[in-house]
Design an enzyme around this catalytic site. Sequence first.
Site, PDB file in Angstrom:
ATOM      1  N   HIS A   1       0.831  -1.220   0.000  1.00 54.16           N
ATOM      2  CA  HIS A   1       0.000   0.000   0.000  1.00 54.16           C
ATOM      3  C   HIS A   1       0.862   1.266   0.000  1.00 54.16           C
ATOM      4  O   HIS A   1       0.424   2.313   0.475  1.00 54.16           O
ATOM      5  CB  HIS A   1      -0.946   0.019   1.203  1.00 54.16           C
ATOM      6  CG  HIS A   1      -1.693  -1.261   1.424  1.00 54.16           C
ATOM      7  ND1 HIS A   1      -2.905  -1.535   0.825  1.00 54.16           N
ATOM      8  CD2 HIS A   1      -1.371  -2.380   2.125  1.00 54.16           C
ATOM      9  CE1 HIS A   1      -3.319  -2.742   1.189  1.00 54.16           C
ATOM     10  NE2 HIS A   1      -2.388  -3.289   1.957  1.00 54.16           N
TER      11      HIS A   1
ATOM     12  N   GLU B   1       9.969   8.497 -16.940  1.00 53.03           N
ATOM     13  CA  GLU B   1       8.637   9.095 -17.140  1.00 53.03           C
ATOM     14  C   GLU B   1       8.130   8.800 -18.551  1.00 53.03           C
ATOM     15  O   GLU B   1       6.969   8.445 -18.761  1.00 53.03           O
ATOM     16  CB  GLU B   1       8.693  10.605 -16.933  1.00 53.03           C
ATOM     17  CG  GLU B   1       8.879  11.025 -15.486  1.00 53.03           C
ATOM     18  CD  GLU B   1       9.096  12.524 -15.382  1.00 53.03           C
ATOM     19  OE1 GLU B   1       8.168  13.287 -15.662  1.00 53.03           O
ATOM     20  OE2 GLU B   1      10.223  12.940 -15.037  1.00 53.03           O
TER      21      GLU B   1
ATOM     22  N   SER C   1      14.877  21.927 -15.631  1.00 51.83           N
ATOM     23  CA  SER C   1      13.694  22.732 -15.890  1.00 51.83           C
ATOM     24  C   SER C   1      14.146  24.076 -16.434  1.00 51.83           C
ATOM     25  O   SER C   1      15.182  24.600 -16.034  1.00 51.83           O
ATOM     26  CB  SER C   1      12.910  22.926 -14.593  1.00 51.83           C
ATOM     27  OG  SER C   1      12.076  24.048 -14.697  1.00 51.83           O
TER      28      SER C   1
ATOM     29  N   LYS D   1      15.821  21.825 -10.414  1.00 53.10           N
ATOM     30  CA  LYS D   1      15.188  20.580 -10.842  1.00 53.10           C
ATOM     31  C   LYS D   1      16.109  19.669 -11.644  1.00 53.10           C
ATOM     32  O   LYS D   1      16.860  20.118 -12.490  1.00 53.10           O
ATOM     33  CB  LYS D   1      13.960  20.888 -11.715  1.00 53.10           C
ATOM     34  CG  LYS D   1      12.808  21.539 -11.001  1.00 53.10           C
ATOM     35  CD  LYS D   1      12.125  20.623  -9.996  1.00 53.10           C
ATOM     36  CE  LYS D   1      11.318  19.525 -10.657  1.00 53.10           C
ATOM     37  NZ  LYS D   1      10.147  20.034 -11.344  1.00 53.10           N
TER      38      LYS D   1
END
Length: 465
Positions: free
Chosen positions: A163, A297, A284, A290
Amino acid sequence: MSSSLDRKQQAWSALFSEPVDALVQRYTASVGFDQRLARFDIQASLAHARMLAAQHIIGAQDLADIERGMAEIDADIAAGRFDWKLELEDVHLNIEARLTQLVGDAGKRLHTGRSRNDQVATDIRLWLRDAIDRIQTALKRLRTSLVDVAETHADTLMPGFTHLQVAQPVTFGHHLLAYVEMFGRDAERLVDCRRRVNRLPLGAAALAGTSYPLDRAMVAGELGFEGIAQNSLDAVSDRDFAIEFCAAAALVMVHVSRLSEELVLWMSPAFGFIDLPDRYCTGSSIMPQKKNPDVPELARGKTGRVVGHLTALLVLMKGQPLAYNKDNQEDKEPLFDTADTLHDTLTVFADMVHGIRVNAAAMQGAALKGYATATDLADYLVKKGLAFRDAHEVVAHAVRACIQAGRDLGAMSLAELQALHPAVQADVAEVLTLQGSVQSRDITGATSPRQVRAQIARLRAELTA
Ligand code: ARG
């Protein structure tokens, strides 16, 4: 691609009284994408021609002419000099027309006892067989990379989750080997799929077979097929082998996507478990701090399109009456894109996984924060004579006390633990540590470093066989 051709050169022209509409010509043409079958189309044509000659259906001189012409065409295509013509619709008619231009009548005899229907079914199977072999190589490289990193981290402790809540400590090596198992089953599925891809449609002709005495076994042997399609209607029409491949590919991508999701999470500063090499990330344009894990992804995103291709092929097939229908021309783009996406993804991942840098302290810290050894304490009490449900209750109280005090189970003193239950003795210390916990899980398939190393040895033998 050039587009000026006398309609008389079209294979079916005699029956038609007006030229094909220009948009329809573009709409129906497949040469823009099926050119990549060319190498296999030539290979299959040569096998067919050799059989025709062996069966005395064409002459020895015809065969020699066809071989000479095909060698030239092959070289032209490889060098990017071949003039693909839209009016000639597809790869098959383009190559055949050029062959006839080069060698004359022998070129016109090549199509004896054959149809584009069994021709294209053969070409795709040859193409897919080759693609599967390349994908298997890439899959093996990825599995080897995962095993390499698992070996380095056979002792590295991390929280195991259920979980997405900290559950029990595991080793990072054990966690990575879970993916090696998934990709291993994927490899098995591809082996199995390849067997059904590897059957010869040629000889089915348009749909009913042919009256020429073809030697189908000879063609199958020459092309390395394991068997011959036994029903001509089925041979030219079903694309279940391509669907099966796409299903196997979709599962590989689902596994890649799960791994990707974990890499993205682990690289988030909130976890801070790993870092990926800069060459697999981007920054970024606005936030200077970043570093984004673009490759995982994107792989997670590309999984959607591979799953979509599977759906496309299933729907393509479902309403088709026997035998061949032009619908089947739509099998190629989803199939090609599936194989390309899969191959590239696996290749990139095999390298990227090798470059994973692990922050062992962060992993261990997360396991300590999550009371990951609570089950171990309960199991300890069971071994001291408590029923499991009672032990569970005692430990729940202990965890609650720890949460209130803001510390880990391992930080509780013996006196405190004994206050919870008198069965606790000094030997409790070793079950409350992360190391003690993983070492105690020492049966086949479990997380102890010893078991992880045993699995690695088994996998190494399999991967180098
Ligand atoms: N381009 C066609 C395909 O991809 C080749 C077979 C065409 N056959 C036909 N009878 N029109 O399926």
